[in-house]
Motif scaffolding. Structure first.
Motif, PDB file in Angstrom:
ATOM      1  N   GLY A 102       0.729  -1.134   0.027  1.00 56.89           N
ATOM      2  CA  GLY A 102       0.123  -0.051   0.088  1.00 56.89           C
ATOM      3  C   GLY A 102       0.781   1.378   0.040  1.00 56.89           C
ATOM      4  O   GLY A 102       2.138   1.415   0.641  1.00 56.89           O
ATOM      5  N   SER A 103       0.448   2.198  -0.749  1.00 61.24           N
ATOM      6  CA  SER A 103       1.265   3.397  -0.774  1.00 61.24           C
ATOM      7  C   SER A 103       1.180   4.272   0.483  1.00 61.24           C
ATOM      8  O   SER A 103       2.372   4.792   0.722  1.00 61.24           O
ATOM      9  N   VAL A 120       3.621   8.770  -5.006  1.00 65.98           N
ATOM     10  CA  VAL A 120       2.180   9.050  -5.373  1.00 65.98           C
ATOM     11  C   VAL A 120       1.225   7.704  -5.049  1.00 65.98           C
ATOM     12  O   VAL A 120       2.084   6.694  -4.776  1.00 65.98           O
ATOM     13  N   LEU A 121      -0.167   7.890  -5.209  1.00 67.37           N
ATOM     14  CA  LEU A 121      -0.792   6.750  -5.043  1.00 67.37           C
ATOM     15  C   LEU A 121      -0.539   5.638  -5.800  1.00 67.37           C
ATOM     16  O   LEU A 121       0.058   5.822  -7.086  1.00 67.37           O
ATOM     17  N   ALA A 122      -0.362   4.387  -5.564  1.00 64.96           N
ATOM     18  CA  ALA A 122      -0.224   3.159  -6.175  1.00 64.96           C
ATOM     19  C   ALA A 122       1.199   2.889  -6.422  1.00 64.96           C
ATOM     20  O   ALA A 122       1.508   2.152  -7.169  1.00 64.96           O
ATOM     21  N   GLY A 151       4.490  -0.139  -9.260  1.00 63.76           N
ATOM     22  CA  GLY A 151       3.570   0.587  -9.370  1.00 63.76           C
ATOM     23  C   GLY A 151       2.649  -0.030 -10.706  1.00 63.76           C
ATOM     24  O   GLY A 151       2.808  -1.113 -10.864  1.00 63.76           O
ATOM     25  N   PRO A 152       1.625   0.882 -10.863  1.00 67.69           N
ATOM     26  CA  PRO A 152       0.899   0.296 -12.009  1.00 67.69           C
ATOM     27  C   PRO A 152       1.395  -0.268 -12.991  1.00 67.69           C
ATOM     28  O   PRO A 152       0.787  -1.207 -13.827  1.00 67.69           O
ATOM     29  N   ASP A 153       2.493   0.383 -13.442  1.00 66.96           N
ATOM     30  CA  ASP A 153       3.195  -0.349 -14.875  1.00 66.96           C
ATOM     31  C   ASP A 153       4.374  -1.072 -14.634  1.00 66.96           C
ATOM     32  O   ASP A 153       5.381  -1.251 -15.151  1.00 66.96           O
TER      33      ASP A 153
END
Length: 484
Positions: free
Chosen positions: A314-315, A330-332, A362-364
């Motif tokens: 969790g961020s 940042v988030l994520a 991260g998301p990527d």
């Protein structure tokens, strides 16, 4: 529960406000980290306001909250009306509205309490002043929110962040900004876990949709350990004062159908309570170089001791009052990726508990899926199993590390943007996988240091320490070895 009798009480002639004063001492803090002030709410009150004044300083931090007449000693199941920690010095509660972090609704006449969290008290003590005012303007009781249950059909890997905050606790940004940040990051699910309160659900949960599913959350926050509770509407009593109190909170979460997860067990907020029945552990919080290697070592120790605890990340992102661009803090960052048969809150909770997923930067970030035959992450295989496989994407030139209960078993180079790697030896206890930055190390290091350019590094970290530290890019949940 401790109550205090030597407050100096002053009432105005109109009986519409109270002024109270107390000198808080180190002895008060030692006796109980929570200090309670009783006050009487007159009949007919539709709103009251409380303001706190004290000499705030680095060594003087006092948290603020409110309890109604239903409160009992720990563990209470009702009577909570709000908590803002050290983020606010005032609040109001009314029939139709309340300060973020506080519960609006019925105001029973009788004995209420202001609760002060004595987080830091200087050696000389601190003078604390409270002002409480009452209002009887006609108001209608506003209903509490209803939690929707959106479902997106389709099995697959879904991305989310399981720890973030709004101005319902100690962030500055509102729910609509955090929602925009989640959409910007391309998330499928989000758990907003504000400190010691669930009032964010009034704003968030009605927005839960097939595009972005919200998971109910609350961060149980004390001075000596934090934990997230997921999947329930109820407030849980955070007033843990003894090492064994974590068992009580975890049991309360489970009795209500929720999950209990230990947060960021690393400096500066190590988990100092006893280990209760724990579903998950936030092994990765914020950027990897924020002491997350300490959390990972403690997670590894618990697995090696025989505990089956699912790994999540969790961020802990505290949404500011503006939407930030994508970046390392940042988030994520990190992102928890779960295999779901459908996207829904219950499916997310089930996968979290089962350990059917991994955490990536991260998301990527890199994809990392561990299997053994038909067994997936979080499941178990027979003791004679000696065939494991990982599917990796997005980590060309980095390293894959295989880890069991005895530690690192092997490191191999990842070749290609997509790779299938195998481990074909007997293992002890469990097997999990890590992606360690090699080809990507320098870029990731400079990205992290660049986020603090011109500023002091956080948490007492030194640049020398960071430059020597391996950087994790992804962590899988374990596959466990079946025991007799």
């Amino acid at each position: 529960m401790q109550t205090e009798t030597d407050w100096r009480l002053m009432m105005s002639e109109t009986l519409d406000h109270l002024k109270l004063h107390k000198h808080i001492t180190k002895a008060d803090q030692a006796a109980d980290p929570y200090f309670y002030l009783e006050f009487e709410v007159p009949k007919g009150t539709t709103r009251f306001d409380v303001s706190l004044n004290y000499p705030k300083a680095e060594d003087c931090i006092i948290d603020l909250g409110c309890l109604d007449p239903d409160i009992t000693p720990f563990p209470a199941s009702s009577g909570f009306r709000g908590w803002s920690g050290g983020a606010r010095d005032s609040f109001f509660i009314a029939l139709d509205d309340a300060t973020p972090g506080y519960v609006h609704g019925k105001i029973e006449p009788g004995t209420w309490q202001v609760i002060l969290g004595l987080y830091k008290v200087p050696k000389t003590g601190a003078d604390v002043d409270l002002t409480i005012s009452f209002d009887q303007t006609p108001r209608q009781i506003a209903p509490q929110p209803v939690t929707p249950n959106p479902v997106r059909q389709g099995a697959g890997w879904y991305k989310g962040d399981l720890h973030c905050h709004t101005f319902h606790s100690d962030a500055r940004g509102g729910p609509e900004l955090l929602h925009a940040a989640a959409k910007q990051a391309g998330l499928d699910f989000l758990a907003v876990a504000d400190h010691n309160t669930t009032t964010q659900r009034r704003y968030f949960h009605p927005q839960s949709s097939e595009d972005l599913v919200f998971v109910r959350g609350m961060e149980v926050t004390t001075a000596v350990g934090h934990a997230n509770v997921f999947g329930i509407d109820d407030w849980l009593d955070f007033r843990m004062t003894q090492p064994d109190h974590a068992h009580i909170v975890a049991k309360a979460a489970h009795e209500r159908g929720g999950l209990f997860s230990i947060n960021h067990d690393k400096p500066p907020i190590d988990w100092t309570y006893e280990l209760p029945e724990t579903d998950c552990m936030e092994v990765w919080q914020s950027a990897w170089l924020m002491y997350n290697w300490v959390s990972l070592a403690r997670y590894q120790k618990r697995l090696s001791d025989g505990h089956r605890i699912s790994l999540i990340g969790g961020s802990d992102f505290h949404q500011p009052d503006r939407l930030l661009p994508e970046g390392p803090l940042v988030l994520a960052r990190p992102t928890t990726v779960l295999w779901l048969e459908e996207l829904s809150e219950q499916a997310v909770l089930n996968a979290m508990k089962a350990g059917l997923g991994y955490v990536t930067e991260g998301p990527d970030g890199p994809h990392l899926s561990l299997t053994s035959g038909l067994a997936r992450m979080g499941e178990e295989v027979s003791a004679d199993t000696a065939s494991f496989s990982v599917h990796v994407e997005g980590a060309n030139g980095d390293l894959l590390r295989w880890v069991d209960a005895n530690g690192c078993r092997e490191e191999v180079l990842i070749s290609g943007d997509t790779a299938q790697l195998s481990f074909n030896e007997p293992v002890t206890g469990f097997l999990r996988a890590e992606i360690i930055a090699r080809a990507s190390h320098q870029d990731l290091l400079e990205e992290f240091l660049g986020a603090f350019k011109g500023k002091k590094l956080p948490l007492g970290l030194s640049e020398e320490e960071i430059r020597e530290q391996p950087i994790i890019r992804a962590l899988s949940n374990p596959i466990y070895i079946k025991t007799e």
